[in-house]
Design a protein around this motif. Structure first.
Motif, short mmCIF file in Angstrom:
data_model
loop_
_atom_site.label_atom_id
_atom_site.label_comp_id
_atom_site.label_asym_id
_atom_site.label_seq_id
_atom_site.Cartn_x
_atom_site.Cartn_y
_atom_site.Cartn_z
N GLY A 1 11.28 42.51 57.65
CA GLY A 1 11.97 42.51 59.27
C GLY A 1 13.17 42.12 58.70
O GLY A 1 13.84 43.45 60.00
N LEU A 2 14.08 42.18 58.31
CA LEU A 2 15.62 42.31 57.73
C LEU A 2 15.90 43.54 57.49
O LEU A 2 16.98 44.70 57.69
N GLU A 3 15.17 45.48 57.57
CA GLU A 3 15.39 46.09 57.11
C GLU A 3 15.41 47.11 58.66
O GLU A 3 16.27 48.15 57.99
N GLN A 4 14.92 46.46 59.79
CA GLN A 4 15.85 46.77 60.73
C GLN A 4 16.65 47.42 60.69
O GLN A 4 17.21 47.69 61.79
N PHE A 5 17.75 46.63 59.73
CA PHE A 5 19.04 46.37 59.44
C PHE A 5 19.95 47.01 58.74
O PHE A 5 20.62 47.21 58.15
N HIS B 1 22.72 51.34 72.97
CA HIS B 1 21.42 52.06 72.99
C HIS B 1 20.61 53.49 72.10
O HIS B 1 20.30 53.51 72.46
N THR B 2 22.08 53.48 71.84
CA THR B 2 21.35 54.95 70.71
C THR B 2 21.37 54.71 68.82
O THR B 2 20.14 55.13 68.59
N HIS B 3 21.62 53.66 68.42
CA HIS B 3 21.97 53.42 67.36
C HIS B 3 20.80 52.02 67.25
O HIS B 3 20.69 51.29 65.99
N GLY B 4 20.47 51.47 68.10
CA GLY B 4 20.06 49.73 67.85
C GLY B 4 20.39 48.77 67.48
O GLY B 4 21.54 48.13 67.30
N VAL B 5 19.97 48.37 67.21
CA VAL B 5 19.69 46.50 66.26
C VAL B 5 20.90 46.42 65.84
O VAL B 5 21.55 45.02 65.92
N GLY B 6 20.61 47.11 64.81
CA GLY B 6 22.71 46.91 63.76
C GLY B 6 23.43 47.43 64.83
O GLY B 6 24.26 47.55 63.49
N ALA B 7 23.88 48.20 65.90
CA ALA B 7 25.14 48.69 65.76
C ALA B 7 26.30 47.31 65.83
O ALA B 7 27.02 47.33 65.49
N PRO B 8 25.85 46.18 66.14
CA PRO B 8 26.90 44.89 66.10
C PRO B 8 27.06 44.51 64.88
O PRO B 8 27.31 43.13 64.66
N ASP B 9 25.64 44.84 63.71
CA ASP B 9 25.71 43.81 62.75
C ASP B 9 26.76 44.06 61.78
O ASP B 9 27.50 45.22 61.66
N LEU B 10 26.66 43.27 61.28
CA LEU B 10 28.19 43.22 59.98
C LEU B 10 27.85 44.18 58.99
O LEU B 10 28.25 44.38 58.31
N GLY B 11 26.53 43.33 58.18
CA GLY B 11 25.99 44.70 57.24
C GLY B 11 25.90 45.91 57.69
O GLY B 11 25.99 46.09 56.05
N LEU B 12 26.03 46.22 58.38
CA LEU B 12 26.10 47.83 58.38
C LEU B 12 27.63 48.32 58.65
O LEU B 12 27.93 49.61 58.74
N ALA B 13 28.60 47.80 58.57
CA ALA B 13 29.66 48.05 59.31
C ALA B 13 30.64 49.15 58.03
O ALA B 13 30.93 50.33 58.04
N ALA B 14 30.91 48.87 56.43
CA ALA B 14 30.49 49.64 55.08
C ALA B 14 29.77 50.79 55.45
O ALA B 14 30.67 52.24 55.59
N TRP B 15 29.05 50.59 56.08
CA TRP B 15 28.01 52.03 55.76
C TRP B 15 28.25 53.15 57.01
O TRP B 15 28.29 54.08 56.45
N TYR C 1 9.60 54.37 58.52
CA TYR C 1 9.82 54.35 60.18
C TYR C 1 9.26 55.64 59.78
O TYR C 1 10.34 56.50 60.10
N GLY C 2 8.10 55.70 61.15
CA GLY C 2 8.07 56.50 61.90
C GLY C 2 7.07 57.56 60.64
O GLY C 2 7.03 57.43 59.08
N LEU C 3 6.13 58.54 61.38
CA LEU C 3 4.90 59.16 60.56
C LEU C 3 5.48 60.34 59.55
O LEU C 3 4.81 60.99 58.95
N ASP C 4 6.84 61.00 60.20
CA ASP C 4 7.63 61.82 59.59
C ASP C 4 8.00 61.81 58.66
O ASP C 4 8.45 62.47 57.33
N GLY C 5 8.56 60.75 58.01
CA GLY C 5 8.75 60.40 57.03
C GLY C 5 11.19 60.40 57.04
O GLY C 5 11.07 60.38 56.15
N THR C 6 11.49 60.85 57.68
CA THR C 6 12.38 61.51 57.93
C THR C 6 13.17 60.20 57.65
O THR C 6 14.64 60.43 56.69
N ALA C 7 13.29 59.06 57.58
CA ALA C 7 14.41 57.98 57.82
C ALA C 7 14.30 57.44 56.70
O ALA C 7 15.27 57.27 56.30
N ALA C 8 13.72 58.14 56.02
CA ALA C 8 14.06 57.61 54.56
C ALA C 8 14.27 58.61 53.68
O ALA C 8 14.48 58.01 52.13
N SER C 9 13.64 59.66 53.47
CA SER C 9 13.99 60.65 52.42
C SER C 9 14.06 61.80 52.56
O SER C 9 15.29 62.49 51.54
#
Length: 471
Positions: A258-262, A411-425, A451-459
């Protein structure tokens, strides 16, 4: 050479060599960017904030409260573990590495995170406080952004005016406490204790003197405030009510997958979705960031249970699924809340002496700050700024500079926008885009979930690291 903040002389600072990047606002996200930019020798930067010093939610530094992200989610580590601005580097300067090692603490106290950020903000040469940004505009003749700002003294009074030129901007003005409309008149009245949780520690003594206290809001802040008040009240005379709109006092989603959504993988996937789909997804993800961590839920139940050991139940009412319709004063010191239970369709009135609004925060609108740039902004169907994958505002091609945003793009980048864990990235993404190279190589994959059938998000992420791996 950077454009230095104006000296308190009352005259605008002279024009100087333009900056490569000017940051507006110094919260954790722009502080992360400033720390990582410090590792790029040929990049000239400055960061302005109107506050006199760095502060991170001072009203919520409740004794014992911890971050909901591990200490590795500091300002720099997930982009550059060797950075001199890491949390571990901070501990070393304080000769606290061995105590931290033996403490075996993965989630650090909020007060410690605040102290760490203040150390970075006070030590970095590019962070400048007491600088109120007044106007941002584009100078087409010089192909630069012009930023007018006012130097403030420690009391917030204007001392001097200044102007800074920059090729690029990053807006990190953060969020502001949200007070629901029915409660705004009461919150603005000084005689009635209706406060936002952002001011909790400052008002705690006043609140504890109240006969009956109501906490509104079911997220982590509401839970921490309720627990702190509960522990401070006498057994059997707690006189506490906790209400929330959510259908339950629910735990935060903290499963590993579930946390992988961040992760950056999910962020890229979310950004690639159609606008209506993104808008539908955001409210459905509330439990990822508006739930309560398991330790706090368990501590609340333990404290309530302990108070039943001698028989009887604590004088505490916990009711989810309740909305505040209207509110008003009751005499000179009382408050009346008009409540509605959504599932039952019933209404009731609650008399209380004080209210703590743990009703969250809202993104500060960037439109007012960027008013002169409005004709150049490209917007989506809902009138919101369009933001590309590199956290950059979509502008008219006549503007050659970039305006990046921090924590203004859920609205464009999702739930991780305010998350501290994505700050450095995110900071690394912005710096890579600005420099046109990769001072901070980023991983091609960050999640086991595809995420997604095209796999672009991962590879298929075009980073130098990925290219080396393929080679």
């Amino acid at each position: 050479m950077t454009t230095a903040p104006p000296a308190p002389s009352g005259e605008p600072a002279p024009l100087d060599e333009p900056l490569d990047l000017l940051g507006i606002g110094i919260g954790p996200f722009n502080l992360s960017l400033a720390a990582l930019a410090d590792g790029i020798p040929d990049l000239t930067t400055a960061f302005y904030d109107q506050r006199p010093t760095f502060q991170w939610h001072p009203g919520l530094l409740i004794d014992g409260a911890t971050l909901q992200v591990p200490f590795l989610a500091d300002l720099v580590t997930l982009a550059d573990p060797t950075s001199p601005w890491s949390f571990l580097a901070y501990l070393k300067t304080r000769e606290r590495l061995f105590p931290f090692y033996f403490a075996e603490r993965f989630h650090i106290h909020r007060a410690e995170y605040d102290a760490y950020c203040r150390w970075v903000a006070d030590t970095l040469p590019t962070t400048h406080f007491g600088q109120q940004v007044d106007t941002v505009r584009w100078n087409p003749g010089r192909a630069l952004f012009e930023v007018d700002h006012t130097h403030l003294d420690r009391n917030g009074e204007a001392e001097a005016l200044g102007r800074t030129h920059a090729r690029n901007l990053v807006i990190g003005i953060g969020t502001s406490p949200y007070v629901p409309e029915p409660l705004r008149p009461l919150a603005e009245a000084p005689t009635v204790p209706v406060i936002h949780s952002a001011d909790y520690t400052d008002q705690r003594t006043r609140l504890l003197a109240a006969d009956h206290i109501t906490v509104v809001g079911s997220g982590q802040s509401g839970a921490e405030v309720f627990l702190d008040l509960l522990r401070a009240r006498p057994v059997g005379r707690e006189r506490l009510t906790w209400i929330a709109r959510t259908p339950a006092f629910a735990p935060m989603e903290y499963s590993k997958l579930g946390l992988e959504q961040f992760t950056p993988d999910y962020t890229r996937y979310f950004h690639g979705l159609a606008e209506p789909v993104r808008d539908q997804l955001v409210p459905q993800q509330w439990q990822l960031h508006k739930g309560i961590d398991h330790d706090t839920i368990n501590a609340i139940h333990d404290e309530l249970y302990r108070r039943t050991l001698d028989g009887g139940w604590p004088d505490a009412t916990l009711t989810p699924g309740v909305a505040v319709r209207t509110a008003g004063r009751l005499g000179t010191t009382g408050i009346e809340l008009h409540l509605e239970h959504e599932q039952q369709g019933t209404r009731s009135r609650l008399h209380t002496s004080a209210v703590v609004l743990a009703t969250g925060y809202r993104e500060r609108p960037i439109e007012q700050l960027l008013a002169p740039l409005h004709p150049y902004l490209r917007r989506d169907a809902a009138g919101r700024p369009r933001i590309d994958a590199d956290h950059r505002l979509a502008l008219d091609p006549s503007i050659s500079g970039a305006v990046h945003v921090q924590n203004a793009n859920r609205h464009t980048h999702g739930v991780g926008a305010p998350d501290l864990g994505l700050a450095a990235w995110r900071s690394a993404v912005i710096l890579n885009a600005l420099t046109g190279r990769e001072p901070y190589p980023l991983p091609a994959r960050t999640a086991f979930t595809t995420y997604g059938l095209d796999g672009t998000a991962a590879s298929n992420v075009p980073t130098r690291t990925a290219a080396l791996r393929r080679a």
